[in-house]
Each structure stands twice: as C-alpha cells, then as structure tokens.
Design an enzyme around this catalytic site. Structure first.
Site, PDB file in Angstrom:
ATOM      1  CD  GLU A   1      27.005  -0.969 -43.250  1.00 27.63           C
ATOM      2  OE1 GLU A   1      27.193  -0.446 -44.364  1.00 27.63           O
ATOM      3  OE2 GLU A   1      27.315  -2.148 -42.987  1.00 27.63           O
TER       4      GLU A   1
ATOM      5  CG  HIS B   1      30.323   1.299 -46.494  1.00 26.82           C
ATOM      6  ND1 HIS B   1      31.335   0.988 -47.373  1.00 26.82           N
ATOM      7  CD2 HIS B   1      30.140   0.186 -45.725  1.00 26.82           C
ATOM      8  CE1 HIS B   1      31.753  -0.253 -47.159  1.00 26.82           C
ATOM      9  NE2 HIS B   1      31.050  -0.762 -46.151  1.00 26.82           N
TER      10      HIS B   1
END
Length: 491
Positions: free
Chosen positions: A261, A264
């Site tokens: 994550e 991202h």
C-alpha cells in the site's frame, strides 16, 4: 474562458470526491456497524450530487467552445481528460448511479460478516442485485462507446485496454506459468526454511510498519496508517489513507501489506501538485497504479538486498531469532505454493488468481454466467489453474474479494498488468542506473527518483501505452515479467 470555467467545475468535483474518499475510508476503518445504513444513504446522495454536477447541461457548451480555443499542449490533454470523465458521467442516468452506490454499500457491508460465516445463501441476493445493476451500467456504456459490455467497464480502470489484448497477453502467460510453478516448487522442496516464532504484538507490528514506511519515503504529513478488513490505499494525494490487517501469528502479512500500500501511496503523493485537482492530475490507470505497489512489494521488498535491511528492523521490534536472518527471510518471502487466497498468494501463482477472476467477471457481465453459478465456475477454474478445490468453501473461494461487492467489474486485470509493468520498469531502471542490489544498498532514494521522473510526475498527461514505452523502451509484454520470475526463483 470556457476552459477556465471547466477547470473550476472539475476542481469542485475533486472536492466532492475528496469527501467521498474520506467517508469511504471511515466506513472501512472507524465507523460503528450501526451507522452503516445512514452512511450508505449519505454516500449515495453524495455520489448522485457529484454525478448530477457532471451532467450539468452547460458543460456541453463549454467543451464545444474550449475545443475551439487556443490552448497549450498540456491544457489540451487536460481538456481531453475532463471530457472523458464528463462523457463517462453523461452516459449513465443518475438513478442508476445512485442505485448501484446504495446496493454496493449494502453488499460490501454485509460481506464483512457473511464471508467469515461462509454464508453464500445470504450473500447471493445482495450480490445478484449488484451484478444486475452493473450489467445495466455496462450496457449503457457499451452503447455510447461502441465497445463490448465488458470492455466498456474495463475502460473505466484501464483506458485503452481491451479484452482482446488481455486474452493475448494472458494466453501467453498460460503457456509457461504452470510449468514454472511446478519447477519452482520442485526446486524449493529441499530447502529448509525457519518460520518466525510469535506471537507478534499488534502494536509492535504497527511500529514496524511505520518504520518501513519511513524507509520507503512515505510523507506522514500527508497520510496515515490504519486497520481494515481488506487492506487498501484511499483518500486523496494530499491526504493518503493506508490500511492493513494484522495477525499476531504472522508478521509478514501486515508487513508486506503495508509495503504494497505504500507503493500506491508514494505514487499518489508523487503526482504533480499543479494538476492534482483535475482529472489529468490523477493516476493514469489502475494497472499503472498497481505497478507501483508491486514494484515496492515484489521487485523491491522481496529482493535480498532489501530483506537485509528488513532483518535488523524485525529484530529491533521482536528480538533476535534465527528466522530473522536475512538468508532465511529471503527464502521465506519467496516461497511458492498454490493457495486459495489471492491477497496471500506468492508472485508466481498470483497471475493464476487474476486470470481466473478475469474470465469469470467477463462472463458475468456478458451474460454468459449467472450469479448463482459463480461457486461452481470458481471451483472449476481453481482446479484447472492451481489444482485446488473450493467446493462448499465460499469464504476462501468466490466470496474472498471485496471488489465485486460494490460493482468494480473490470478491475482485476489491473493486478497482473501491474506486475508486468513493474517488471518492465525494474528492467529499464537497471539498464539505466545499475543493478537493483547496488541501488538498494547504496542509493535507495534514487529508485524513488527514477519512478518520480518516469512515472509519477506524468499522472495522466500521457496515455498508458506512451507512458510505459517512454519509461521502459518497449510496450506492454510479458517477457520482462517472465524473465524476472525465472531469475529470482530458478537462478
């Protein structure tokens, strides 16, 4: 004048989307369960309001006038991206948008309790409603875009991508993936791998995750880490919200989830500030977005040189034990074994999970498969691709993912496209700057600088094909991905 009016209008859209993103994050992390109905209604109302603003009749005149104006090259690209978003909104009636938002919120919230209970019967009517509305959306989009129904949904996540291209690329992967999985398993069968001995306190796992996020350059002034049932990266570029989930007996799950994550998040934080409130300032596609998370998790974090930096961090938070030795961690984090759960899959078997979902969701949207027949088809393809049966095991089979609960059909191919893009980026980076081993050991920030220069700063100013070919020197293909897997797992 018309171009300025359009930019102001779409900046207001950005503010509404900002609110929706934070409401969605709160729903997944902080909201008490009793608040779900009210939250679902509020988010549905917000979705309708945003949609209605995009359907404002005066936008058509503004676009017509702006297309005749003298604009700089980047303004022309910005205008085209605004037009694409407007086109997507005007092809759907507001009542359909609201109905899908409401049905999706209900289905997603129910899924959180129905999945652990393996309750397919309870989930089916909710899912069938979402599928029915998604088919209506696909039909409306297909009529306007002149595409197949599935391709019209794929266009939302991967502009320019078509199922014919996916079929070609995935068929290529199918030619070599099964043999590679078997060969790697045979090779690893004789290896001795030590499992870390827990339990691993959640607060210490969180502290470890924050340390690794800092190592990876995450800007904590513009983001935070929380807990959710399904890990995700949400929010907006100025306020990125990461989540993970913890298991006191498995430190790797949360750690690798945080790293994924963070990839991202770094992409979001690296988007050009001057364009962030406009469509052209957003991520190019979900495949490009996934390429950043997979670059961080697979190309970077599972590289022996990076694992050598993780080892002392693990020891700092959990004490010294033989399993935390770098050589052992390198073996542990590159184990290949077919399993039921996509998010826990290794990078070799992962494409099989995606190809399965792609084939199923394409047939669901095209009307070749009905919701009630989903478990049977899932079991058939799991046996074909991974040699595993999910008969009667819905929670580890067709109910395991959150994506279809809110109608995100067309999203799954982005994961394997991202793995291929990431491999191509890593290959190009090494050709230009030297081996990843050297970069990780001596110049870790230079890796992020390369991504900033070649991927992040371009946002949607370039189409996907141009972005990838400009950064990597070649268009999308599976060769770099295949070479990466063979080199890492077979030597």
């Amino acid at each position: 004048m018309s171009y300025s009016a359009l930019t102001h209008h779409f900046e207001q859209q950005h503010h509404l989307q900002h609110l929706g993103a934070i409401c969605g994050w709160d729903q997944a992390t902080m909201m008490p369960s009793g608040g779900n109905q009210a939250r679902a209604e509020a988010m549905s109302a917000l979705a309708v309001l945003s949609h209605q603003q995009l359907q404002d009749p005066k936008l058509a005149d503004w676009f017509a006038s702006a297309n005749q104006a003298s604009l700089a090259s980047d303004q022309k690209v910005s205008l085209a991206e605004m037009h694409r978003q407007w086109r997507d909104a005007t092809m759907l009636p507001s009542d359909l948008v609201g109905a899908l938002s409401l049905a999706g919120s209900r289905c997603e919230h129910a899924w959180r309790s129905l999945r652990p209970a393996n309750d397919w019967a309870g989930f089916l009517p909710l899912f069938a409603e979402v599928l029915n509305l998604s088919r209506q959306v696909a039909a409306a989009r297909a009529d306007v875009l002149g595409l197949s129904r599935y391709d019209s949904l794929l266009e939302q996540f991967e502009p320019g991508m078509r199922s014919a291209t996916l079929d070609s690329v995935f068929n290529g992967v199918k030619q070599w993936l099964p043999a590679l999985i078997k060969e790697v398993q045979d090779k690893q069968g004789s290896e001795i791998v030590l499992q870390p001995q827990g339990p691993f306190a959640i607060e210490q796992q969180r502290a470890l995750g924050l340390d690794v996020m800092a190592l990876l350059g995450f800007d904590f002034n513009h983001g935070r880490l929380d807990v959710s049932v399904h890990p995700f990266c949400g929010g907006v570029s100025e306020d990125v919200r990461l989540t993970t989930r913890y298991d006191e007996h498995d430190v790797a799950q949360a750690l690798m989830g945080v790293i994924h994550e963070t990839g991202h998040a770094r992409y979001e934080q690296g988007l050009p500030a001057q364009w962030r409130k406009l469509p052209v300032g957003q991520a190019r596609s979900m495949g490009v977005h996934e390429s950043q998370s997979l670059f961080f998790e697979m190309q970077l974090a599972r590289h022996p040189a990076f694992i050598a930096q993780l080892s002392p961090l693990l020891e700092r938070h959990f004490g010294t034990q033989p399993a935390f030795a770098p050589d052992n961690l390198a073996k542990l984090y590159t184990r290949v074994k077919p399993g039921f759960i996509r998010v826990d899959a290794d990078e070799v078997t992962y494409p099989a999970h995606i190809m399965l979902r792609y084939e199923i969701e394409r047939d669901l949207i095209e009307g070749k498969l009905e919701a009630k027949d989903l478990p049977e088809r899932w079991d058939q393809l799991m046996q074909r691709y991974l040699g595993l049966s999910t008969q009667g095991n819905y929670k580890d089979g067709c109910m395991q993912d959150i994506h279809w609960t809110d109608g995100s059909f067309g999203y799954f191919p982005s994961y394997t496209l991202g793995a291929m893009y990431a491999a191509q980026q890593a290959s190009a980076m090494q050709q230009q700057q030297g081996s990843l081993e050297q970069l990780i050991e001596q110049q870790l920030p230079s890796i992020f600088d390369w991504l900033q220069h070649n991927i992040w700063q371009h946002a949607s100013l370039l189409d996907t094909d141009t972005l990838i070919e400009q950064a990597c020197g070649q268009p999308l293909n599976e060769s770099a991905f295949k070479q990466h897997l063979q080199q890492r797992y077979l030597g």
